[in-house]
Scaffold this motif. Structure first.
Motif, PDB file in Angstrom:
ATOM      1  N   THR A   1     -62.565 -47.848  37.237  1.00 36.06           N
ATOM      2  CA  THR A   1     -62.127 -46.983  38.338  1.00 36.06           C
ATOM      3  C   THR A   1     -61.059 -46.004  37.858  1.00 36.06           C
ATOM      4  O   THR A   1     -61.064 -44.827  38.210  1.00 36.06           O
ATOM      5  CB  THR A   1     -61.566 -47.848  39.490  1.00 36.06           C
ATOM      6  N   PHE A   2     -60.146 -46.511  37.031  1.00 37.60           N
ATOM      7  CA  PHE A   2     -59.070 -45.660  36.517  1.00 37.60           C
ATOM      8  C   PHE A   2     -59.634 -44.527  35.662  1.00 37.60           C
ATOM      9  O   PHE A   2     -59.262 -43.367  35.813  1.00 37.60           O
ATOM     10  CB  PHE A   2     -58.097 -46.519  35.696  1.00 37.60           C
ATOM     11  N   LYS A   3     -60.568 -44.856  34.783  1.00 38.24           N
ATOM     12  CA  LYS A   3     -61.138 -43.839  33.885  1.00 38.24           C
ATOM     13  C   LYS A   3     -62.012 -42.832  34.626  1.00 38.24           C
ATOM     14  O   LYS A   3     -62.106 -41.674  34.228  1.00 38.24           O
ATOM     15  CB  LYS A   3     -61.960 -44.512  32.779  1.00 38.24           C
ATOM     16  N   GLU A   4     -62.653 -43.300  35.708  1.00 33.84           N
ATOM     17  CA  GLU A   4     -63.450 -42.352  36.501  1.00 33.84           C
ATOM     18  C   GLU A   4     -62.546 -41.296  37.123  1.00 33.84           C
ATOM     19  O   GLU A   4     -62.893 -40.128  37.207  1.00 33.84           O
ATOM     20  CB  GLU A   4     -64.224 -43.106  37.595  1.00 33.84           C
ATOM     21  N   LYS A   5     -61.368 -41.719  37.556  1.00 37.52           N
ATOM     22  CA  LYS A   5     -60.451 -40.773  38.193  1.00 37.52           C
ATOM     23  C   LYS A   5     -59.623 -40.008  37.159  1.00 37.52           C
ATOM     24  O   LYS A   5     -59.305 -38.836  37.367  1.00 37.52           O
ATOM     25  CB  LYS A   5     -59.535 -41.523  39.164  1.00 37.52           C
ATOM     26  N   TYR A   6     -59.268 -40.669  36.065  1.00 36.18           N
ATOM     27  CA  TYR A   6     -58.395 -40.050  35.063  1.00 36.18           C
ATOM     28  C   TYR A   6     -59.001 -40.176  33.655  1.00 36.18           C
ATOM     29  O   TYR A   6     -58.462 -40.894  32.811  1.00 36.18           O
ATOM     30  CB  TYR A   6     -57.015 -40.712  35.077  1.00 36.18           C
ATOM     31  N   PRO A   7     -60.104 -39.482  33.408  1.00 34.56           N
ATOM     32  CA  PRO A   7     -60.751 -39.643  32.093  1.00 34.56           C
ATOM     33  C   PRO A   7     -59.875 -39.195  30.925  1.00 34.56           C
ATOM     34  O   PRO A   7     -60.069 -39.645  29.797  1.00 34.56           O
ATOM     35  CB  PRO A   7     -62.005 -38.764  32.211  1.00 34.56           C
ATOM     36  N   GLU A   8     -58.900 -38.333  31.205  1.00 31.28           N
ATOM     37  CA  GLU A   8     -58.049 -37.824  30.121  1.00 31.28           C
ATOM     38  C   GLU A   8     -56.920 -38.785  29.768  1.00 31.28           C
ATOM     39  O   GLU A   8     -56.267 -38.630  28.731  1.00 31.28           O
ATOM     40  CB  GLU A   8     -57.474 -36.447  30.504  1.00 31.28           C
ATOM     41  N   LYS A   9     -56.680 -39.778  30.599  1.00 28.20           N
ATOM     42  CA  LYS A   9     -55.570 -40.702  30.351  1.00 28.20           C
ATOM     43  C   LYS A   9     -56.006 -41.881  29.478  1.00 28.20           C
ATOM     44  O   LYS A   9     -57.154 -42.295  29.521  1.00 28.20           O
ATOM     45  CB  LYS A   9     -55.020 -41.235  31.682  1.00 28.20           C
ATOM     46  N   LYS A  10     -55.043 -42.395  28.718  1.00 28.24           N
ATOM     47  CA  LYS A  10     -55.340 -43.539  27.849  1.00 28.24           C
ATOM     48  C   LYS A  10     -55.165 -44.863  28.594  1.00 28.24           C
ATOM     49  O   LYS A  10     -54.317 -44.985  29.468  1.00 28.24           O
ATOM     50  CB  LYS A  10     -54.376 -43.551  26.663  1.00 28.24           C
ATOM     51  N   ILE A  11     -55.989 -45.825  28.193  1.00 30.32           N
ATOM     52  CA  ILE A  11     -55.759 -47.209  28.614  1.00 30.32           C
ATOM     53  C   ILE A  11     -55.447 -48.025  27.357  1.00 30.32           C
ATOM     54  O   ILE A  11     -56.201 -47.995  26.380  1.00 30.32           O
ATOM     55  CB  ILE A  11     -56.981 -47.818  29.332  1.00 30.32           C
ATOM     56  N   TYR A  12     -54.325 -48.727  27.400  1.00 31.44           N
ATOM     57  CA  TYR A  12     -53.961 -49.687  26.355  1.00 31.44           C
ATOM     58  C   TYR A  12     -54.217 -51.086  26.901  1.00 31.44           C
ATOM     59  O   TYR A  12     -53.967 -51.345  28.077  1.00 31.44           O
ATOM     60  CB  TYR A  12     -52.470 -49.604  26.030  1.00 31.44           C
ATOM     61  N   LEU A  13     -54.682 -51.978  26.038  1.00 34.43           N
ATOM     62  CA  LEU A  13     -54.906 -53.352  26.503  1.00 34.43           C
ATOM     63  C   LEU A  13     -54.511 -54.345  25.408  1.00 34.43           C
ATOM     64  O   LEU A  13     -54.852 -54.145  24.238  1.00 34.43           O
ATOM     65  CB  LEU A  13     -56.369 -53.553  26.901  1.00 34.43           C
ATOM     66  N   TRP A  14     -53.820 -55.402  25.808  1.00 35.97           N
ATOM     67  CA  TRP A  14     -53.419 -56.469  24.877  1.00 35.97           C
ATOM     68  C   TRP A  14     -54.204 -57.738  25.206  1.00 35.97           C
ATOM     69  O   TRP A  14     -54.290 -58.120  26.375  1.00 35.97           O
ATOM     70  CB  TRP A  14     -51.934 -56.786  25.038  1.00 35.97           C
ATOM     71  N   THR A  15     -54.745 -58.372  24.187  1.00 41.21           N
ATOM     72  CA  THR A  15     -55.461 -59.630  24.398  1.00 41.21           C
ATOM     73  C   THR A  15     -55.153 -60.616  23.270  1.00 41.21           C
ATOM     74  O   THR A  15     -54.921 -60.204  22.131  1.00 41.21           O
ATOM     75  CB  THR A  15     -56.988 -59.398  24.474  1.00 41.21           C
ATOM     76  N   GLY A  16     -55.201 -61.890  23.588  1.00 41.09           N
ATOM     77  CA  GLY A  16     -55.024 -62.922  22.569  1.00 41.09           C
ATOM     78  C   GLY A  16     -56.313 -63.237  21.832  1.00 41.09           C
ATOM     79  O   GLY A  16     -56.305 -63.907  20.797  1.00 41.09           O
ATOM     80  N   TYR A  17     -57.431 -62.763  22.365  1.00 40.55           N
ATOM     81  CA  TYR A  17     -58.714 -62.952  21.660  1.00 40.55           C
ATOM     82  C   TYR A  17     -58.816 -61.919  20.535  1.00 40.55           C
ATOM     83  O   TYR A  17     -58.169 -60.879  20.571  1.00 40.55           O
ATOM     84  CB  TYR A  17     -59.892 -62.749  22.613  1.00 40.55           C
ATOM     85  N   VAL A  18     -59.669 -62.203  19.546  1.00 41.06           N
ATOM     86  CA  VAL A  18     -59.930 -61.197  18.505  1.00 41.06           C
ATOM     87  C   VAL A  18     -61.296 -60.566  18.775  1.00 41.06           C
ATOM     88  O   VAL A  18     -62.220 -61.248  19.234  1.00 41.06           O
ATOM     89  CB  VAL A  18     -59.877 -61.797  17.070  1.00 41.06           C
ATOM     90  N   VAL A  19     -61.397 -59.274  18.499  1.00 39.32           N
ATOM     91  CA  VAL A  19     -62.584 -58.530  18.947  1.00 39.32           C
ATOM     92  C   VAL A  19     -63.888 -59.086  18.363  1.00 39.32           C
ATOM     93  O   VAL A  19     -64.928 -59.031  19.012  1.00 39.32           O
ATOM     94  CB  VAL A  19     -62.480 -57.018  18.647  1.00 39.32           C
ATOM     95  N   GLU A  20     -63.830 -59.631  17.143  1.00 41.46           N
ATOM     96  CA  GLU A  20     -65.059 -60.156  16.531  1.00 41.46           C
ATOM     97  C   GLU A  20     -65.625 -61.329  17.329  1.00 41.46           C
ATOM     98  O   GLU A  20     -66.796 -61.666  17.198  1.00 41.46           O
ATOM     99  CB  GLU A  20     -64.808 -60.604  15.088  1.00 41.46           C
ATOM    100  N   GLU A  21     -64.770 -61.946  18.145  1.00 37.18           N
ATOM    101  CA  GLU A  21     -65.219 -63.108  18.926  1.00 37.18           C
ATOM    102  C   GLU A  21     -65.403 -62.784  20.403  1.00 37.18           C
ATOM    103  O   GLU A  21     -65.604 -63.690  21.211  1.00 37.18           O
ATOM    104  CB  GLU A  21     -64.211 -64.257  18.741  1.00 37.18           C
ATOM    105  N   PHE A  22     -65.347 -61.519  20.758  1.00 36.18           N
ATOM    106  CA  PHE A  22     -65.546 -61.150  22.168  1.00 36.18           C
ATOM    107  C   PHE A  22     -66.950 -61.543  22.616  1.00 36.18           C
ATOM    108  O   PHE A  22     -67.928 -61.368  21.880  1.00 36.18           O
ATOM    109  CB  PHE A  22     -65.427 -59.632  22.346  1.00 36.18           C
ATOM    110  N   ASN A  23     -67.045 -62.052  23.837  1.00 29.65           N
ATOM    111  CA  ASN A  23     -68.375 -62.278  24.404  1.00 29.65           C
ATOM    112  C   ASN A  23     -68.887 -60.968  25.019  1.00 29.65           C
ATOM    113  O   ASN A  23     -68.178 -59.952  25.031  1.00 29.65           O
ATOM    114  CB  ASN A  23     -68.354 -63.438  25.417  1.00 29.65           C
ATOM    115  N   GLU A  24     -70.098 -60.995  25.540  1.00 27.36           N
ATOM    116  CA  GLU A  24     -70.719 -59.760  26.034  1.00 27.36           C
ATOM    117  C   GLU A  24     -69.927 -59.147  27.195  1.00 27.36           C
ATOM    118  O   GLU A  24     -69.854 -57.924  27.311  1.00 27.36           O
ATOM    119  CB  GLU A  24     -72.173 -60.033  26.458  1.00 27.36           C
TER     120      GLU A  24
END
Ligand code: SF4
Length: 169
Positions: A90-113
């Motif tokens: 929803t945020f990106k639909e309204k503000y496509p020019e703005k960045k989203i930062y996200l922090w996670t304890g998972y590692v991307v190689e182990e992300f599920n679908e």
């Protein structure tokens, strides 16, 4: 999705000023975590439509250009992931020019679908648990040297993991 808090003006979690949202609940329980009040899935409040509209309506409040940071807790655990995807989309639909930062304890190689869906919306992703033995106070946007600051858009473009070398290591 539950949240711990929303901060209108944050200069510690991103480049420039961000509006930051801390999700509530974390399954990782990293030793030395500085954010223990976000661990419990019983605490915090449900993320409501009012919270969503608050973010959308106030991201440029007082003429300040903010990006959005999503932290935890764990934004990508099963309890929070749907809400995080919906917020990011929803945020990106309204503000496509703005960045989203996200922090996670998972590692991307182990992300599920389901977790991989955040790649569509998040620009900069910091992954990995906090490891006390690798703690380094001089690091930007993360606490321990195992954590990586990933340029998601470039990684997709190049079809390989592109890290931001923000500390000139
Ligand atoms: S993933 Fe983050 S919030 Fe969760 S225990 Fe580790 S450092 Fe704390």
């Amino acid at each position: 999705m539950k949240i711990n808090r929303i901060k209108d003006n944050d200069i510690a979690n991103g480049f420039g000023i961000t509006m930051s949202i801390w999700t509530q609940g974390c399954p990782h329980h990293c030793k030395g975590c500085f954010n223990g009040e976000t661990w419990s899935f019983e605490d915090g409040t449900e993320f409501t439509k009012d919270d969503l509209y608050y973010i959308l309506d106030n991201i440029n409040k007082h003429g300040i250009k903010r990006d959005l940071s999503i932290l935890g807790g764990e934004p990508l655990c099963p309890e929070n992931i749907d809400g995080v995807i919906n917020l990011s989309k929803t945020f990106k639909e309204k503000y496509p020019e703005k960045k989203i930062y996200l922090w996670t304890g998972y590692v991307v190689e182990e992300f599920n679908e389901i977790q991989k869906k955040v790649f569509e919306y998040v620009d900069i992703l910091v992954d990995g648990k906090f490891e006390q033995g690798k703690k380094k106070l001089s690091l930007t946007m993360r606490g321990s040297s195992n954590q990586r600051v990933i340029d998601v858009k470039k990684s997709i473009e190049k079809n390989k993991l592109i890290l931001l070398d923000i500390d000139n290591k």
